[in-house]
Design a protein around this motif. Structure first.
Motif, PDB file in Angstrom:
ATOM      1  N   LEU A 194       0.772  -1.379  -0.357  1.00 21.82           N
ATOM      2  CA  LEU A 194      -0.634   0.211  -0.015  1.00 21.82           C
ATOM      3  C   LEU A 194       1.291   0.936   0.114  1.00 21.82           C
ATOM      4  CD1 LEU A 194      -2.402  -0.977   2.141  1.00 21.82           C
ATOM      5  CD2 LEU A 194      -3.312  -0.551   0.355  1.00 21.82           C
ATOM      6  N   GLY A 195       2.257   1.409   0.356  1.00 21.45           N
ATOM      7  CA  GLY A 195       3.140   2.366   0.132  1.00 21.45           C
ATOM      8  C   GLY A 195       2.616   3.634   1.483  1.00 21.45           C
ATOM      9  N   ILE A 196       3.084   2.286   2.575  1.00 25.82           N
ATOM     10  CA  ILE A 196       2.079   2.972   3.839  1.00 25.82           C
ATOM     11  C   ILE A 196       3.608   2.810   4.954  1.00 25.82           C
ATOM     12  CG2 ILE A 196       0.569   4.197   3.455  1.00 25.82           C
ATOM     13  CD1 ILE A 196      -0.953   2.546   4.556  1.00 25.82           C
ATOM     14  N   TYR A 197       4.116   1.695   4.312  1.00 23.46           N
ATOM     15  CA  TYR A 197       5.311   0.717   5.431  1.00 23.46           C
ATOM     16  C   TYR A 197       5.990   2.028   6.160  1.00 23.46           C
ATOM     17  CZ  TYR A 197       8.160  -2.057   8.102  1.00 23.46           C
ATOM     18  OH  TYR A 197       9.160  -2.820   8.666  1.00 23.46           O
ATOM     19  N   GLY A 198       6.200   2.317   7.642  1.00 24.98           N
ATOM     20  CA  GLY A 198       7.024   2.589   8.156  1.00 24.98           C
ATOM     21  C   GLY A 198       6.283   4.249   8.427  1.00 24.98           C
ATOM     22  N   THR A 199       5.176   4.499   8.196  1.00 29.86           N
ATOM     23  CA  THR A 199       4.938   6.016   8.462  1.00 29.86           C
ATOM     24  C   THR A 199       3.674   5.799   9.110  1.00 29.86           C
ATOM     25  OG1 THR A 199       2.568   5.696   6.711  1.00 29.86           O
ATOM     26  CG2 THR A 199       4.564   6.175   6.088  1.00 29.86           C
ATOM     27  N   LEU A 200       3.250   7.088   9.621  1.00 32.22           N
ATOM     28  CA  LEU A 200       2.428   6.742  10.852  1.00 32.22           C
ATOM     29  C   LEU A 200       1.408   6.388  10.286  1.00 32.22           C
ATOM     30  CD1 LEU A 200       2.839  10.434  11.793  1.00 32.22           C
ATOM     31  CD2 LEU A 200       3.586   8.546  13.018  1.00 32.22           C
ATOM     32  N   TRP A 201       0.789   6.409   9.151  1.00 33.22           N
ATOM     33  CA  TRP A 201      -0.667   5.959   8.713  1.00 33.22           C
ATOM     34  C   TRP A 201      -1.164   4.405   8.608  1.00 33.22           C
ATOM     35  CZ3 TRP A 201      -4.929   8.611   8.823  1.00 33.22           C
ATOM     36  CH2 TRP A 201      -5.760  10.521   8.863  1.00 33.22           C
ATOM     37  N   GLY A 202       0.163   3.549   8.342  1.00 37.26           N
ATOM     38  CA  GLY A 202       0.307   2.944   8.609  1.00 37.26           C
ATOM     39  C   GLY A 202       0.315   1.779   9.743  1.00 37.26           C
ATOM     40  N   LEU A 203       0.372   2.983  10.521  1.00 37.86           N
ATOM     41  CA  LEU A 203       0.343   1.962  11.993  1.00 37.86           C
ATOM     42  C   LEU A 203      -0.876   2.633  12.722  1.00 37.86           C
ATOM     43  CD1 LEU A 203       1.838   1.131  14.156  1.00 37.86           C
ATOM     44  CD2 LEU A 203       2.054   3.291  15.424  1.00 37.86           C
ATOM     45  N   VAL A 204      -1.613   3.910  11.882  1.00 32.69           N
ATOM     46  CA  VAL A 204      -3.607   3.681  12.205  1.00 32.69           C
ATOM     47  C   VAL A 204      -4.040   2.362  11.541  1.00 32.69           C
ATOM     48  CG1 VAL A 204      -4.885   5.355  11.523  1.00 32.69           C
ATOM     49  CG2 VAL A 204      -2.929   6.203  12.068  1.00 32.69           C
ATOM     50  N   LEU A 205      -3.419   1.995  10.170  1.00 35.37           N
ATOM     51  CA  LEU A 205      -4.161   1.177   9.494  1.00 35.37           C
ATOM     52  C   LEU A 205      -4.087  -0.153  10.911  1.00 35.37           C
ATOM     53  CD1 LEU A 205      -5.614   0.144   7.585  1.00 35.37           C
ATOM     54  CD2 LEU A 205      -3.792  -0.451   6.195  1.00 35.37           C
ATOM     55  N   VAL A 206      -2.880  -0.669  11.022  1.00 38.73           N
ATOM     56  CA  VAL A 206      -2.577  -1.564  11.963  1.00 38.73           C
ATOM     57  C   VAL A 206      -3.605  -1.411  13.088  1.00 38.73           C
ATOM     58  CG1 VAL A 206      -0.842  -3.166  13.754  1.00 38.73           C
ATOM     59  CG2 VAL A 206      -0.351  -1.496  10.899  1.00 38.73           C
ATOM     60  N   HIS A 207      -4.022  -0.539  13.797  1.00 43.82           N
ATOM     61  CA  HIS A 207      -3.940  -0.137  15.347  1.00 43.82           C
ATOM     62  C   HIS A 207      -5.500  -0.287  15.006  1.00 43.82           C
ATOM     63  CE1 HIS A 207      -0.885   1.299  17.708  1.00 43.82           C
ATOM     64  NE2 HIS A 207      -1.260   1.644  17.119  1.00 43.82           N
ATOM     65  N   THR A 208      -6.056  -0.053  13.174  1.00 43.78           N
ATOM     66  CA  THR A 208      -7.549  -0.408  13.010  1.00 43.78           C
ATOM     67  C   THR A 208      -7.904  -1.590  13.058  1.00 43.78           C
ATOM     68  OG1 THR A 208      -7.415   2.258  12.363  1.00 43.78           O
ATOM     69  CG2 THR A 208      -9.342   0.981  11.674  1.00 43.78           C
TER      70      THR A 208
END
Lengths: 296, 296
Positions: B151-165
């Motif tokens: 998805l191109g968001i590894y290592g970003t805050l949004w990646g972590l947001v998705l993980v938490h969701t």
């Protein structure tokens, strides 16, 4: 409410669209991710996952790795001790709290607040309290008992107890709350009947109340067991797995092989073993749950 | 579950019986064990280093200083960066807000669809979700890394947001599903008759009627996400590390002289957010964790 009439099939389209995140999470992440990891645990993946199958070689290597063996042994010791202690202490605390005491809310707030804190904070505080040069050991020595020895975090044979002190501090309040809810769920009439029959309170607890609270005990057991298997942050913060490898746990092994040692295959095999451990806990529980439901 | 927050029966009359002295004595001793680390954190973080080297960790500071707090917040070093914990704090806030909003939004819609708009297979996905919550995260970590990278968001805050969701979904969906199914069905039916659709009913009826459960979910998520360590360390990079990860790096760093007062100030600062939430929310916190746990 739940039946879909063919003519109104479109009506549910919104619900189906809204459920896409849930469906994707369930199928792609939970089922897909698990199958993927188990699958790749049979490959020789190093820095990147690759499809070179090596059978059970990763598992063979895993079970011959002394660090993994220590981790599993620690998990068994920590698991047994923490389950026995959280459940017995949680129950005793709940019984104390159930004596119609004053300031119940205050006592509960105090016992439960550590549960709001992270394992990192918990581990770091206890690391400091158990610090041999400044913490409990030095304080007791400074008041006269100069040979006093209490240095669990630097003693390989005691380090697990150091972790346990911290873990119990964080989690027993929560177990106490679950148990207290269970105690409060027991019919007042049971107590009256026991009193009329002249049964001593402690006997009522052991022979009447505890058997009646079986579901609460089982739930607590499953939650605590799942928690111990996942145990990671506390060890990282409090001991970093040391001294030596004395307080290693499986979750640390997985992280180190996956993200530090660039040995993905080992990490996958180890995490698959963690999954197996959870299943060992979960399957008898699910069996009990479904079994008891069938019998009414 | 029976409300755990209210004792049964009339208030006891204050008595100084032997039993009461034993009971309260025991409870007070137990509470000291729980309060001790908090006490030590506050005392250590308000002393200067010379005083720490001389005195004992339980004694109050002779000379109160807030320098350790300032230093922990603004100057403590992790690796090459010496801008203190404030960076981790703001990273955590930036992770927390979208994660909490997104995870609650998704899970509440899930719960609503599962109760009021069931479609073929919806319960199967829910069951997978619940069983998935028992799978150790380690099993799904690497597949998640791949998904985020794609998805191109590894290592970003949004990646972590998705993980938490994603990983917050099982427990929150359960929470909302149980709550929505306790609401009277007639309300939903009446709204259907009036021609309200999926989203109309959700926003105009379900959400306004369910504010308490939204607050419970909020408490659960804020403390859970704030305290997360594993996802933070796996899915972010050093300059986006959340507070817990940065705290651990500051305290457990091997280089430099150990400044225990700064370490304890940093630890306390990290624990402050969940502690504040805990003491403000009071009984709702208990309700949240109990709701989350009892039906795991």
């Amino acid at each position: 409410m739940s039946e879909t009439k063919p003519l109104r099939l479109l009506r549910n389209v919104n619900a189906k669209l809204a459920a896409i995140p849930m469906v994707l999470t369930a199928l792609v992440v939970f089922v897909g991710g698990t199958v993927w990891t188990v699958f790749y645990s049979f490959t020789d993946s190093k820095l990147l996952p690759k499809m070179k199958f090596v059978g059970f070689a990763q598992y063979d290597r895993l079970w011959h790795n002394s660090r993994w063996l220590i981790s599993i042994e620690n998990l068994a010791i920590l698991g047994t001790l923490s389950l026995v202690l959280t459940i017995s202490l949680g129950f005793i605390l709940a019984v104390l709290m159930d004596q119609k005491i004053r300031f119940e809310d205050t006592f509960r707030s105090i016992m439960l607040f550590p549960f709001a804190l992270s394992f990192i904070v918990t581990g770091l505080v206890w690391q400091w309290i158990l610090n041999p040069d400044f913490g409990i050991q030095s304080v007791i020595r400074s008041i006269g008992w100069t040979t006093f020895e209490f240095n669990p975090l630097n003693n390989p044979s005691l380090v697990l107890y150091g972790l346990l002190i911290a873990g119990l501090w964080q989690g027993t309040g929560f177990v106490m709350c679950l148990m207290l809810a269970g105690l409060r769920g027991i019919d007042e009439d049971i107590w009256k009947a026991a009193r009329v029959d002249g049964i001593p309170t402690w006997k009522t607890y052991i022979f009447v109340v505890i058997p009646m609270m079986r579901p609460v005990f089982i739930t607590t057991l499953v939650i605590a067991a799942a928690g111990v298997i996942k145990l990671y942050d506390l060890v990282v913060a409090q001991t970093s797995g040391g001294p030596g490898n004395a307080s290693q746990v499986p979750a640390m092994y997985v992280y180190d092989y996956m993200f530090q040692a660039q040995n993905l295959g080992q990490g996958f095999a180890a995490s698959t073993m963690m999954l197996v451990t959870v299943l060992i806990v979960l399957i008898p529980w699910a069996y009990l749950e479904f079994g008891s439901k069938k019998h009414g | 579950m029976v409300d755990a927050t209210n004792p049964r029966g009339a208030k006891p009359k204050p008595r100084f019986s032997g039993r009461n002295i034993m009971l309260y004595g025991t409870l007070i001793v137990i509470c000291m064990y729980y309060i001790l680390p908090l006490w030590v954190m506050v005392m250590t973080s308000t002393k200067g280093m010379p005083e720490i080297r001389l005195g004992n960790i339980f004694s109050p500071p002779v000379e109160i200083t807030f320098q350790p707090w300032v230093k922990a917040w603004a100057e403590a070093c992790t690796g090459l960066n010496c801008d203190g914990l404030s960076r981790g704090f703001f990273n955590s806030v930036r992770i927390l807000i979208p994660s909490v909003i997104l995870s609650i939004a998704v899970a509440s819609v899930n719960g609503y669809a599962l109760v009021n708009w069931r479609f073929k297979g919806s319960d199967i996905f829910f069951t997978i979700l619940i069983f998935g919550s028992f799978i150790p995260y380690q099993v799904m970590l690497y597949p998640m890394v791949i998904i985020l990278r794609e998805l191109g968001i590894y290592g970003t805050l949004w990646g972590l947001v998705l993980v938490h969701t994603i990983f917050g979904m099982p427990i929150l969906t359960l929470l909302f599903r149980n709550y929505f199914s306790s609401l009277p069905e007639e309300l939903f039916k009446a709204a259907r008759v009036d021609g309200a659709g999926f989203w109309g009913i959700f926003f105009k009826i379900m959400v306004p009627m369910s504010l308490p459960i939204f607050v419970v979910a909020l408490i659960l998520q804020v403390t859970g996400i704030w305290n997360d360590f594993l996802f933070g360390v796996v899915f972010t990079k050093p300059d986006t590390y959340p507070m817990t990860v940065q705290l651990n790096n500051i305290v457990n760093s091997v280089q430099g002289i150990k400044e225990y007062n700064v370490n304890m100030a940093a630890t306390l600062l990290t624990g402050l957010v969940p502690l504040v939430i805990y003491f403000i929310s009071g009984k709702l916190f208990v309700r949240g964790i109990a709701a989350g746990a009892v039906k795991g």
